[in-house]
Design a protein around this motif. Structure first.
Motif, PDB file in Angstrom:
ATOM      1  N   ALA A 136      23.910  38.704  17.285  1.00  0.00           N
ATOM      2  CA  ALA A 136      25.068  38.643  18.323  1.00  0.00           C
ATOM      3  C   ALA A 136      25.659  40.226  17.982  1.00  0.00           C
ATOM      4  O   ALA A 136      25.963  40.725  19.207  1.00  0.00           O
ATOM      5  N   GLU A 137      25.644  40.811  17.003  1.00  0.00           N
ATOM      6  CA  GLU A 137      26.276  42.212  16.970  1.00  0.00           C
ATOM      7  C   GLU A 137      25.468  43.117  17.694  1.00  0.00           C
ATOM      8  O   GLU A 137      26.069  44.121  18.602  1.00  0.00           O
ATOM      9  N   ILE A 138      24.025  43.204  17.627  1.00  0.00           N
ATOM     10  CA  ILE A 138      23.355  44.123  18.524  1.00  0.00           C
ATOM     11  C   ILE A 138      23.564  43.508  19.902  1.00  0.00           C
ATOM     12  O   ILE A 138      23.678  44.540  20.682  1.00  0.00           O
ATOM     13  N   ARG A 139      23.578  42.512  20.190  1.00  0.00           N
ATOM     14  CA  ARG A 139      23.626  42.313  21.807  1.00  0.00           C
ATOM     15  C   ARG A 139      24.918  42.531  22.278  1.00  0.00           C
ATOM     16  O   ARG A 139      25.009  43.148  23.275  1.00  0.00           O
ATOM     17  N   ALA A 140      26.205  42.437  21.397  1.00  0.00           N
ATOM     18  CA  ALA A 140      27.328  43.188  21.897  1.00  0.00           C
ATOM     19  C   ALA A 140      27.287  44.490  22.019  1.00  0.00           C
ATOM     20  O   ALA A 140      28.006  45.071  22.846  1.00  0.00           O
ATOM     21  N   THR A 141      26.546  45.308  20.914  1.00  0.00           N
ATOM     22  CA  THR A 141      26.344  46.704  21.178  1.00  0.00           C
ATOM     23  C   THR A 141      25.692  47.100  22.415  1.00  0.00           C
ATOM     24  O   THR A 141      26.234  48.107  23.195  1.00  0.00           O
ATOM     25  N   ARG A 142      24.537  46.382  22.909  1.00  0.00           N
ATOM     26  CA  ARG A 142      23.899  46.780  23.897  1.00  0.00           C
ATOM     27  C   ARG A 142      24.678  46.367  25.216  1.00  0.00           C
ATOM     28  O   ARG A 142      24.441  47.320  26.222  1.00  0.00           O
ATOM     29  N   ARG A 143      25.350  45.569  25.164  1.00  0.00           N
ATOM     30  CA  ARG A 143      26.152  45.048  26.408  1.00  0.00           C
ATOM     31  C   ARG A 143      27.624  46.173  26.492  1.00  0.00           C
ATOM     32  O   ARG A 143      27.538  46.815  27.607  1.00  0.00           O
ATOM     33  N   MET A 144      27.827  46.681  25.539  1.00  0.00           N
ATOM     34  CA  MET A 144      28.772  47.985  25.490  1.00  0.00           C
ATOM     35  C   MET A 144      28.375  49.125  26.075  1.00  0.00           C
ATOM     36  O   MET A 144      28.877  49.732  26.852  1.00  0.00           O
ATOM     37  N   GLU A 145      27.265  49.507  25.733  1.00  0.00           N
ATOM     38  CA  GLU A 145      26.448  50.502  26.112  1.00  0.00           C
ATOM     39  C   GLU A 145      26.132  50.491  27.724  1.00  0.00           C
ATOM     40  O   GLU A 145      26.308  51.550  28.349  1.00  0.00           O
ATOM     41  N   GLN A 146      25.566  49.178  28.107  1.00  0.00           N
ATOM     42  CA  GLN A 146      25.406  49.022  29.554  1.00  0.00           C
ATOM     43  C   GLN A 146      26.628  49.274  30.386  1.00  0.00           C
ATOM     44  O   GLN A 146      26.672  49.934  31.309  1.00  0.00           O
ATOM     45  N   ASN A 147      27.911  48.654  29.780  1.00  0.00           N
ATOM     46  CA  ASN A 147      29.128  48.905  30.622  1.00  0.00           C
ATOM     47  C   ASN A 147      29.534  50.162  30.526  1.00  0.00           C
ATOM     48  O   ASN A 147      30.187  50.669  31.652  1.00  0.00           O
ATOM     49  N   GLN A 148      29.300  50.925  29.566  1.00  0.00           N
ATOM     50  CA  GLN A 148      29.716  52.400  29.347  1.00  0.00           C
ATOM     51  C   GLN A 148      29.047  53.253  30.493  1.00  0.00           C
ATOM     52  O   GLN A 148      29.647  53.845  31.190  1.00  0.00           O
ATOM     53  N   GLU A 149      27.682  52.669  30.863  1.00  0.00           N
ATOM     54  CA  GLU A 149      26.974  53.502  31.653  1.00  0.00           C
ATOM     55  C   GLU A 149      27.286  53.138  33.252  1.00  0.00           C
ATOM     56  O   GLU A 149      27.391  53.939  34.036  1.00  0.00           O
ATOM     57  N   LEU A 150      27.755  52.058  33.208  1.00  0.00           N
ATOM     58  CA  LEU A 150      28.303  51.478  34.542  1.00  0.00           C
ATOM     59  C   LEU A 150      29.822  52.028  34.833  1.00  0.00           C
ATOM     60  O   LEU A 150      30.326  51.827  35.869  1.00  0.00           O
ATOM     61  N   GLY A 151      30.337  52.486  33.752  1.00  0.00           N
ATOM     62  CA  GLY A 151      31.661  53.111  33.788  1.00  0.00           C
ATOM     63  C   GLY A 151      32.797  52.094  33.725  1.00  0.00           C
ATOM     64  O   GLY A 151      33.944  52.420  33.689  1.00  0.00           O
ATOM     65  N   PHE A 152      32.428  50.952  32.964  1.00  0.00           N
ATOM     66  CA  PHE A 152      33.464  50.058  32.756  1.00  0.00           C
ATOM     67  C   PHE A 152      33.855  50.029  31.174  1.00  0.00           C
ATOM     68  O   PHE A 152      33.069  50.412  30.299  1.00  0.00           O
ATOM     69  N   LYS A 153      35.275  50.015  30.857  1.00  0.00           N
ATOM     70  CA  LYS A 153      35.731  50.177  29.544  1.00  0.00           C
ATOM     71  C   LYS A 153      35.650  48.756  29.043  1.00  0.00           C
ATOM     72  O   LYS A 153      36.197  47.638  29.665  1.00  0.00           O
ATOM     73  N   THR A 154      34.994  48.393  27.693  1.00  0.00           N
ATOM     74  CA  THR A 154      35.052  47.247  27.179  1.00  0.00           C
ATOM     75  C   THR A 154      35.247  47.311  25.642  1.00  0.00           C
ATOM     76  O   THR A 154      34.971  48.469  25.093  1.00  0.00           O
ATOM     77  N   ASN A 155      35.705  46.318  25.038  1.00  0.00           N
ATOM     78  CA  ASN A 155      36.220  46.188  23.701  1.00  0.00           C
ATOM     79  C   ASN A 155      35.037  45.494  23.053  1.00  0.00           C
ATOM     80  O   ASN A 155      34.830  44.401  23.269  1.00  0.00           O
ATOM     81  N   TYR A 156      34.492  46.149  22.098  1.00  0.00           N
ATOM     82  CA  TYR A 156      33.657  45.510  21.262  1.00  0.00           C
ATOM     83  C   TYR A 156      33.752  44.184  20.628  1.00  0.00           C
ATOM     84  O   TYR A 156      33.063  43.373  20.489  1.00  0.00           O
ATOM     85  N   GLU A 157      34.981  44.266  19.789  1.00  0.00           N
ATOM     86  CA  GLU A 157      35.419  42.829  19.211  1.00  0.00           C
ATOM     87  C   GLU A 157      35.582  41.862  20.398  1.00  0.00           C
ATOM     88  O   GLU A 157      34.996  40.709  20.063  1.00  0.00           O
ATOM     89  N   GLU A 158      35.867  42.098  21.516  1.00  0.00           N
ATOM     90  CA  GLU A 158      36.044  41.054  22.526  1.00  0.00           C
ATOM     91  C   GLU A 158      34.710  40.555  22.889  1.00  0.00           C
ATOM     92  O   GLU A 158      34.497  39.290  23.035  1.00  0.00           O
ATOM     93  N   LEU A 159      33.715  41.334  23.154  1.00  0.00           N
ATOM     94  CA  LEU A 159      32.634  41.167  23.583  1.00  0.00           C
ATOM     95  C   LEU A 159      31.911  40.375  22.651  1.00  0.00           C
ATOM     96  O   LEU A 159      30.802  39.240  23.035  1.00  0.00           O
ATOM     97  N   LEU A 160      31.741  40.646  21.247  1.00  0.00           N
ATOM     98  CA  LEU A 160      31.051  39.960  20.179  1.00  0.00           C
ATOM     99  C   LEU A 160      31.658  38.648  20.107  1.00  0.00           C
ATOM    100  O   LEU A 160      31.047  37.707  20.096  1.00  0.00           O
ATOM    101  N   LYS A 161      32.997  38.526  20.178  1.00  0.00           N
ATOM    102  CA  LYS A 161      33.685  37.080  20.238  1.00  0.00           C
ATOM    103  C   LYS A 161      33.148  36.298  21.535  1.00  0.00           C
ATOM    104  O   LYS A 161      32.778  35.077  21.136  1.00  0.00           O
ATOM    105  N   GLU A 162      32.900  36.781  22.694  1.00  0.00           N
ATOM    106  CA  GLU A 162      32.573  36.184  23.664  1.00  0.00           C
ATOM    107  C   GLU A 162      31.105  35.433  23.486  1.00  0.00           C
ATOM    108  O   GLU A 162      30.631  34.583  23.806  1.00  0.00           O
ATOM    109  N   ILE A 163      30.217  36.644  22.998  1.00  0.00           N
ATOM    110  CA  ILE A 163      28.846  36.057  22.801  1.00  0.00           C
ATOM    111  C   ILE A 163      28.612  35.083  21.748  1.00  0.00           C
ATOM    112  O   ILE A 163      27.940  34.181  21.870  1.00  0.00           O
ATOM    113  N   GLU A 164      29.509  35.094  20.751  1.00  0.00           N
ATOM    114  CA  GLU A 164      29.511  34.231  19.733  1.00  0.00           C
ATOM    115  C   GLU A 164      29.816  32.603  20.209  1.00  0.00           C
ATOM    116  O   GLU A 164      29.293  31.751  19.763  1.00  0.00           O
ATOM    117  N   GLU A 165      30.938  32.855  21.131  1.00  0.00           N
ATOM    118  CA  GLU A 165      31.286  31.632  21.618  1.00  0.00           C
ATOM    119  C   GLU A 165      30.220  30.926  22.367  1.00  0.00           C
ATOM    120  O   GLU A 165      30.028  29.632  22.567  1.00  0.00           O
TER     121      GLU A 165
END
Ligand code: DC
Length: 229
Positions: free
Chosen positions: A153-182
């Motif tokens: 889940a941690e790796i998937r959250a990190t990958r999603r963060m990087e994709q979002n950064q490339e697209l110019g979206f700001k995202t919070n790692y902890e929130e993404l991780l929580k969403e993925i775990e849920e």
């Protein structure tokens, strides 16, 4: 070349669709993203009901009474149509549509309609690569190759963060991780056909692999299967 069917299951955000599309091109297979069918039904109700009602009345009885699987059509190239209109992938990826799809995916009768639909299609169009959460053990239990694609889940959250950064979206790692775990918890603990690795599926842990490495690994397995047939 002999046509085989390939089933790929794994958690949300692990890269199943990206990898499956590349494999489909390389081996001239039809790529079917089974989640897009759940998303298409969600889109149908979103368009019919509007945002507010959609959130309120999407229970199992309402969905069954107001939906007919004949409204969906998958052409021989893998394009999906809803009431004869081609569905654009971007319309299926919106947050509300994802929300509705995960709700609908819990309903047993809807699941069995979609499973039959996908099985009929794969029988007719041999040579498919299908990804989802139940393709290795419900939809294509006889697939010549079954893969369980994994990443923490941690790796998937990190990958999603990087994709979002490339697209110019700001995202919070902890929130993404929580969403993925849920989402993982929902997929793996749902009453009907929960996501799991079957004994005959090959585990590919992509936590320390890039997409090309995963594609290469699956390509080797496909060639082994084709040469052994
Ligand atoms: O993979 P996805 O996010 O596009 O899937 C959309 C929803 O459908 C998600 O909630 C999981 C569910 N799904 C499922 O239950 N079984 C499948 N074979 C594919 C998707």
């Amino acid at each position: 070349m002999k046509k085989i069917n390939i089933a790929i299951d794994g958690p949300s955000g692990v890269g199943k669709s990206t990898v499956s599309e590349l494999i489909a091109k390389k081996f001239n297979l039809k790529f079917i993203n089974s989640g897009s069918l759940y998303r298409a039904i969600s889109l149908f109700f979103f368009q019919k009901l509007g945002k507010e009602q959609f959130k309120q009345i999407l229970d199992e009885k309402y969905v069954l009474d107001n939906w007919n699987i004949k409204q969906l059509f998958l052409d021989p190239f893998g394009n999906l149509f809803l009431d004869n209109v081609k569905i654009e992938n971007k319309d299926l990826r919106k947050d509300e549509i994802s929300w509705g799809a995960s709700k609908i995916a819990k309903y047993k009768l809807i699941r069995s309609q979609i499973v039959s639909f996908l099985q009929d299609y794969s029988e007719k169009e041999k040579g498919v690569i299908m990804d989802g959460r139940d393709t290795t053990f419900v939809v294509l239990p006889n697939a010549e190759l079954k893969i369980f694609l994994w990443a923490s889940a941690e790796i998937r959250a990190t990958r999603r963060m990087e994709q979002n950064q490339e697209l110019g979206f700001k995202t919070n790692y902890e929130e993404l991780l929580k969403e993925i775990e849920e989402r993982d918890f929902q997929d793996m603990n749902r009453e009907n056909d929960p996501l799991h690795k079957t004994d005959d599926a090959i585990l590919i842990d992509s936590s320390n692999m890039n997409i090309q490495e995963v594609v290469n690994k699956i390509s080797e397995l496909i060639l082994e299967r084709i040469n052994n047939e």
